[in-house]
Design a protein around this motif. Structure first.
Motif, PDB file in Angstrom:
ATOM      1  N   ALA A 210      13.038 -11.118  -1.708  1.00  0.00           N
ATOM      2  CA  ALA A 210      13.171 -10.199  -2.261  1.00  0.00           C
ATOM      3  C   ALA A 210      12.367 -10.220  -0.516  1.00  0.00           C
ATOM      4  O   ALA A 210      11.995 -11.187   0.674  1.00  0.00           O
ATOM      5  N   HIS A 211      12.044  -8.611  -0.162  1.00  0.00           N
ATOM      6  CA  HIS A 211      11.590  -8.452   1.296  1.00  0.00           C
ATOM      7  C   HIS A 211       9.950  -7.127   0.512  1.00  0.00           C
ATOM      8  O   HIS A 211      10.708  -6.303   0.601  1.00  0.00           O
ATOM      9  N   ALA A 212       9.651  -7.965   0.353  1.00  0.00           N
ATOM     10  CA  ALA A 212       8.474  -7.379  -0.638  1.00  0.00           C
ATOM     11  C   ALA A 212       7.820  -6.687   0.406  1.00  0.00           C
ATOM     12  O   ALA A 212       7.451  -6.968   1.570  1.00  0.00           O
ATOM     13  N   GLY A 213       7.013  -5.677  -0.247  1.00  0.00           N
ATOM     14  CA  GLY A 213       6.364  -4.782   0.440  1.00  0.00           C
ATOM     15  C   GLY A 213       5.229  -4.039  -0.581  1.00  0.00           C
ATOM     16  O   GLY A 213       4.994  -4.212  -1.777  1.00  0.00           O
ATOM     17  N   LEU A 214       4.038  -3.044  -0.119  1.00  0.00           N
ATOM     18  CA  LEU A 214       3.763  -2.453  -0.500  1.00  0.00           C
ATOM     19  C   LEU A 214       3.759  -0.718  -0.541  1.00  0.00           C
ATOM     20  O   LEU A 214       4.129  -0.565   0.206  1.00  0.00           O
ATOM     21  N   ARG A 215       3.481  -0.709  -1.494  1.00  0.00           N
ATOM     22  CA  ARG A 215       3.180   1.317  -2.139  1.00  0.00           C
ATOM     23  C   ARG A 215       1.635   1.218  -3.042  1.00  0.00           C
ATOM     24  O   ARG A 215       1.003   0.059  -3.755  1.00  0.00           O
ATOM     25  N   ILE A 216       0.882   2.558  -2.844  1.00  0.00           N
ATOM     26  CA  ILE A 216      -0.954   2.706  -3.416  1.00  0.00           C
ATOM     27  C   ILE A 216      -0.085   3.766  -4.132  1.00  0.00           C
ATOM     28  O   ILE A 216       0.619   4.183  -3.468  1.00  0.00           O
ATOM     29  N   THR A 217      -0.267   3.335  -4.861  1.00  0.00           N
ATOM     30  CA  THR A 217      -0.623   3.989  -6.683  1.00  0.00           C
ATOM     31  C   THR A 217      -1.496   4.996  -6.384  1.00  0.00           C
ATOM     32  O   THR A 217      -2.694   4.831  -5.296  1.00  0.00           O
ATOM     33  N   ASP A 218      -1.682   6.450  -7.475  1.00  0.00           N
ATOM     34  CA  ASP A 218      -2.225   7.746  -6.992  1.00  0.00           C
ATOM     35  C   ASP A 218      -2.620   7.746  -5.899  1.00  0.00           C
ATOM     36  O   ASP A 218      -3.345   8.775  -5.690  1.00  0.00           O
ATOM     37  N   ILE A 219      -1.567   8.067  -4.332  1.00  0.00           N
ATOM     38  CA  ILE A 219      -2.339   8.759  -4.102  1.00  0.00           C
ATOM     39  C   ILE A 219      -0.879   9.281  -3.409  1.00  0.00           C
ATOM     40  O   ILE A 219      -0.083   8.844  -3.702  1.00  0.00           O
TER      41      ILE A 219
ATOM     42  N   PHE B 137      -6.120  -9.270 -11.972  1.00  0.00           N
ATOM     43  CA  PHE B 137      -6.715  -8.391 -12.478  1.00  0.00           C
ATOM     44  C   PHE B 137      -7.513  -7.911 -11.483  1.00  0.00           C
ATOM     45  O   PHE B 137      -8.475  -7.160 -12.203  1.00  0.00           O
ATOM     46  N   HIS B 138      -7.984  -8.102 -10.323  1.00  0.00           N
ATOM     47  CA  HIS B 138      -8.944  -7.767  -9.298  1.00  0.00           C
ATOM     48  C   HIS B 138      -9.015  -6.744  -9.276  1.00  0.00           C
ATOM     49  O   HIS B 138      -9.888  -5.788  -8.997  1.00  0.00           O
ATOM     50  N   HIS B 139      -7.901  -6.105  -8.731  1.00  0.00           N
ATOM     51  CA  HIS B 139      -7.962  -4.088  -8.176  1.00  0.00           C
ATOM     52  C   HIS B 139      -7.643  -3.119 -10.088  1.00  0.00           C
ATOM     53  O   HIS B 139      -6.745  -2.223  -9.694  1.00  0.00           O
ATOM     54  N   VAL B 140      -7.725  -3.649 -11.056  1.00  0.00           N
ATOM     55  CA  VAL B 140      -7.149  -2.885 -12.376  1.00  0.00           C
ATOM     56  C   VAL B 140      -8.550  -2.308 -11.815  1.00  0.00           C
ATOM     57  O   VAL B 140      -9.979  -2.223 -11.145  1.00  0.00           O
ATOM     58  N   SER B 141      -8.643  -0.500 -12.170  1.00  0.00           N
ATOM     59  CA  SER B 141      -8.804   0.628 -12.407  1.00  0.00           C
ATOM     60  C   SER B 141     -10.451   0.719 -13.601  1.00  0.00           C
ATOM     61  O   SER B 141      -9.219   0.666 -14.400  1.00  0.00           O
ATOM     62  N   ALA B 142     -11.409   0.311 -13.597  1.00  0.00           N
ATOM     63  CA  ALA B 142     -11.644   0.677 -15.070  1.00  0.00           C
ATOM     64  C   ALA B 142     -11.724   1.814 -15.453  1.00  0.00           C
ATOM     65  O   ALA B 142     -11.531   1.792 -16.438  1.00  0.00           O
ATOM     66  N   VAL B 143     -11.413   3.110 -14.616  1.00  0.00           N
ATOM     67  CA  VAL B 143     -11.714   4.128 -15.407  1.00  0.00           C
ATOM     68  C   VAL B 143     -10.756   4.088 -15.938  1.00  0.00           C
ATOM     69  O   VAL B 143     -10.128   5.142 -17.077  1.00  0.00           O
ATOM     70  N   VAL B 144      -9.642   3.621 -15.086  1.00  0.00           N
ATOM     71  CA  VAL B 144      -8.008   4.356 -15.407  1.00  0.00           C
ATOM     72  C   VAL B 144      -7.500   3.247 -16.426  1.00  0.00           C
ATOM     73  O   VAL B 144      -7.723   3.903 -18.055  1.00  0.00           O
ATOM     74  N   ARG B 206     -12.329   6.392  -1.781  1.00  0.00           N
ATOM     75  CA  ARG B 206     -13.263   7.696  -1.416  1.00  0.00           C
ATOM     76  C   ARG B 206     -11.972   8.854  -0.366  1.00  0.00           C
ATOM     77  O   ARG B 206     -12.436   9.767  -0.178  1.00  0.00           O
ATOM     78  N   ARG B 207     -11.292   8.093   0.614  1.00  0.00           N
ATOM     79  CA  ARG B 207     -10.520   9.105   1.266  1.00  0.00           C
ATOM     80  C   ARG B 207      -9.835  10.729   0.606  1.00  0.00           C
ATOM     81  O   ARG B 207      -9.545  11.303   0.681  1.00  0.00           O
ATOM     82  N   TYR B 208      -9.415   9.274   0.173  1.00  0.00           N
ATOM     83  CA  TYR B 208      -7.702  10.048  -1.102  1.00  0.00           C
ATOM     84  C   TYR B 208      -8.542  10.446  -2.289  1.00  0.00           C
ATOM     85  O   TYR B 208      -7.866  11.383  -3.366  1.00  0.00           O
ATOM     86  N   LYS B 209      -9.918   9.935  -3.064  1.00  0.00           N
ATOM     87  CA  LYS B 209     -10.422  10.482  -4.671  1.00  0.00           C
ATOM     88  C   LYS B 209      -8.812  10.601  -5.074  1.00  0.00           C
ATOM     89  O   LYS B 209      -8.559  11.461  -5.860  1.00  0.00           O
ATOM     90  N   ALA B 210      -8.483   8.885  -5.325  1.00  0.00           N
ATOM     91  CA  ALA B 210      -8.004   8.776  -5.858  1.00  0.00           C
ATOM     92  C   ALA B 210      -9.173   7.437  -6.664  1.00  0.00           C
ATOM     93  O   ALA B 210     -10.174   7.529  -6.861  1.00  0.00           O
ATOM     94  N   HIS B 211      -7.930   6.888  -8.035  1.00  0.00           N
ATOM     95  CA  HIS B 211      -7.879   5.528  -8.174  1.00  0.00           C
ATOM     96  C   HIS B 211      -7.076   4.850  -7.891  1.00  0.00           C
ATOM     97  O   HIS B 211      -6.100   4.570  -8.496  1.00  0.00           O
ATOM     98  N   ALA B 212      -7.109   4.604  -6.573  1.00  0.00           N
ATOM     99  CA  ALA B 212      -5.564   3.550  -6.132  1.00  0.00           C
ATOM    100  C   ALA B 212      -4.850   2.093  -6.742  1.00  0.00           C
ATOM    101  O   ALA B 212      -6.991   1.803  -7.216  1.00  0.00           O
ATOM    102  N   GLY B 213      -4.352   2.021  -6.787  1.00  0.00           N
ATOM    103  CA  GLY B 213      -3.697   0.805  -7.050  1.00  0.00           C
ATOM    104  C   GLY B 213      -2.864   0.047  -6.454  1.00  0.00           C
ATOM    105  O   GLY B 213      -2.162   0.962  -4.974  1.00  0.00           O
TER     106      GLY B 213
END
Lengths: 219, 219
Positions: A210-219, B137-144, B206-213
């Motif tokens: 692939a040519h992987a990239g990132l997306r940030i979720t929940d924003i 599992f580093h980036h899981v949001s406990a809240v979610v 903090r910046r986006y008031k989110a639970h980002a993943g």
């Protein structure tokens, strides 16, 4: 993600003859920005500019650093510190966007190199105390940026820095590439892991072809 | 992303009374896995198991380490090394999933702590030479994970390790959480930046008031 107006901003790209720099140059030129490609050799910079077209011009790194409104640093890590030291005066007062990934490679793939200052971006900030250093564009795929068949790039560009106006400007600049969002990703002290994460994307690319990239979720 | 069958696998969670551990426990129990919550105090572990329900049980960390098929390490970084040293025999031969993020916090937010071995996961591998250490599992949001209103979690879990069968098992385990993909993310030597990236997600939250993943694109 920000409403800063960057239209008309001229973009200089140091090391713009490499794949990452050329890919960014192409996308910014397509978006209507004056683009200046820098290289140690003005001739090679001009050749790269011609392959891009869209009004891009080429010049020696020092001339690009002096002329452009905003300067992107896309040189190999080996030459990073020395180049920036040589351009301190030209880059004073400007937003300098570091997108250098200090990586090593061996049979097992890519891995992060240690950087005395913590990250390439912090090294740039240490060398350029009079510039506004921002870290961004680490994870762009040169192949995708240069592919004329790709009209939308599926990627969030993480933008890191300690100067809010500067980070918002770079977020807006990232967003001129169709499909891309510029997302604030933290302070410069947290740039190391964003640079180093490129090694993980290389591992992902190998495993998944692939040519992987990132997306940030929940924003 | 992998077709390994993990149904029926019993999951132990050391430090399962913390938010991250409890959130994972809840999702694995909901997916039908026998779940064992570990804590220094068996009583506190049992209390946490009762709040989760779904058949989860609680016990002292050592009993959980001995009984479970696969063991997740979700303790605070401060106690990480000492706990694993004390459980070397119980964890021998097992897949041990490290999800510890070595972070410091100050007025400017979170930042990555240096780890002598390179990362918490590499520290686990150094302490547990007879276990199959995987980082995930580093980036899981406990809240979610703990929110009963969230039935699909918008997240790719990056799974790192040097043992392909073990990483594929953990990828399949991640995928039992609805919405989640388990994505191979590289070797253990590239775990540091994945752990440290949690600091960036905290900045984004903090910046986006989110639970980002994270989502990985193009795979």
């Amino acid at each position: 993600m920000t409403d800063v107006n960057v239209s008309g901003l001229s973009i200089g790209i140091l090391g713009g003859t490499g794949d990452q720099g050329k890919g960014l140059a192409r996308r910014f030129a397509l978006a209507g920005h004056p683009v200046l490609i820098g290289s140690r050799s003005a001739g090679r910079a001009q050749e790269a500019a011609e392959t891009i077209g869209e009004g891009a011009r080429g010049a020696a790194n020092a001339d690009v650093a002096k002329e452009a409104d905003l300067v992107i640093v896309a040189v190999p890590y080996e030459g990073h510190k020395a180049l920036l030291e040589s351009l301190r005066a030209e880059l004073a007062g400007k937003i300098v966007v570091d997108c250098v990934n200090p990586l090593g490679f061996d049979k097992q793939g890519a891995y992060a190199l240690p950087v005395e200052e913590g990250s390439a971006a912090q090294q740039a900030a240490a060398v350029l105390p009079d510039s506004r250093v921002v870290a961004a564009f680490h994870h762009v795929s040169a192949v995708v940026l240069l592919d004329p068949a790709v009209d939308k790039v599926d990627l969030d560009v993480l933008v890191l820095g300690d100067d809010r106006e500067a980070t918002e400007t770079v977020q807006a600049l990232a967003a001129v590439i169709p499909g891309v969002r510029g997302v604030y990703g933290g302070r410069l002290r947290n740039a190391h892991q964003v640079e180093a994460f490129t090694a993980n994307l290389i591992s992902i690319n190998r495993r998944y072809k692939a040519h992987a990239g990132l997306r940030i979720t929940d924003i």
